[in-house]
Design an enzyme around this catalytic site. Structure first.
Site, short mmCIF file in Angstrom:
data_model
loop_
_atom_site.label_atom_id
_atom_site.label_comp_id
_atom_site.label_asym_id
_atom_site.label_seq_id
_atom_site.Cartn_x
_atom_site.Cartn_y
_atom_site.Cartn_z
N GLU A 75 0.79 -1.10 -0.01
CA GLU A 75 0.03 0.17 0.08
C GLU A 75 0.74 1.39 -0.05
O GLU A 75 0.64 2.10 -0.79
CB GLU A 75 -0.98 0.03 1.21
CG GLU A 75 -1.98 1.23 0.97
CD GLU A 75 -3.20 0.91 1.67
OE1 GLU A 75 -4.07 1.80 1.75
OE2 GLU A 75 -3.52 -0.03 2.15
N THR A 76 1.96 1.26 0.77
CA THR A 76 3.01 2.26 0.69
C THR A 76 3.50 2.87 -0.57
O THR A 76 3.26 3.85 -1.42
CB THR A 76 4.03 2.04 1.56
OG1 THR A 76 3.62 1.86 3.07
CG2 THR A 76 5.00 3.16 1.51
#
Length: 157
Positions: A75-76
């Protein structure tokens, strides 16, 4: 977040964001959660985002890399790509994340590479491939972010 200072940005990204006077490595990082998990974004451009995370400290009770840790890395990286694609007038908000865990790993460093699947006006989708130190695929993830209009002052706090 001083560890993030090794992030490489292409010149066009530096130019695009220059007028805002922001610490880009801090802005395009995993924040406090990523800091606790030792996530490092090492390369950041709209078409390729690379980051690493140690397995140690991010394991589940069986000693394997925690699937949630892989999700944080994915997700980062996908969010950073979406933000860079959207530019300073957009903010990326994750709306869908899915992860397929292919194999476990107990030690070393995992590396994630995010590449775009779709980059539109209102959404961006990235595929994130996470591999171990032997270049074996640990996880494949896909993140879709909604790109919302934002006043640039939001970045100033």
């Amino acid at each position: 977040m001083g560890e993030q200072s090794t992030t490489r940005f292409p010149q066009e990204i530096l130019d695009q964001w220059a007028g805002l006077g922001l610490d880009l490595p801090a802005l395009f990082s995993a924040g406090h959660l990523g800091e606790r998990m030792s996530v490092q974004v090492t390369e950041a451009a709209p078409d390729r985002i690379v980051g690493t995370m140690p397995v140690e400290g991010n394991t589940q009770p069986y000693g394997l890399l925690h699937g949630g840790a892989s999700a944080v890395l994915a997700e980062t990286l996908g969010s950073v790509g979406s933000m860079l694609h959207g530019g300073p007038t957009k903010i990326a908000v994750g709306v869908d994340l899915n992860c397929t865990h292919h194999r476990g790993t107990r030690s070393g460093l995992v590396t994630g590479v995010a590449t775009p699947v779709h980059r539109g006006r209102s959404t961006a989708t990235y595929e994130i491939v996470i591999t171990d130190e032997h270049d074996k695929r640990v996880c494949t993830a896909r993140l879709t972010c909604l790109l919302r209009d934002v006043d640039a002052d939001v970045y100033r706090g």
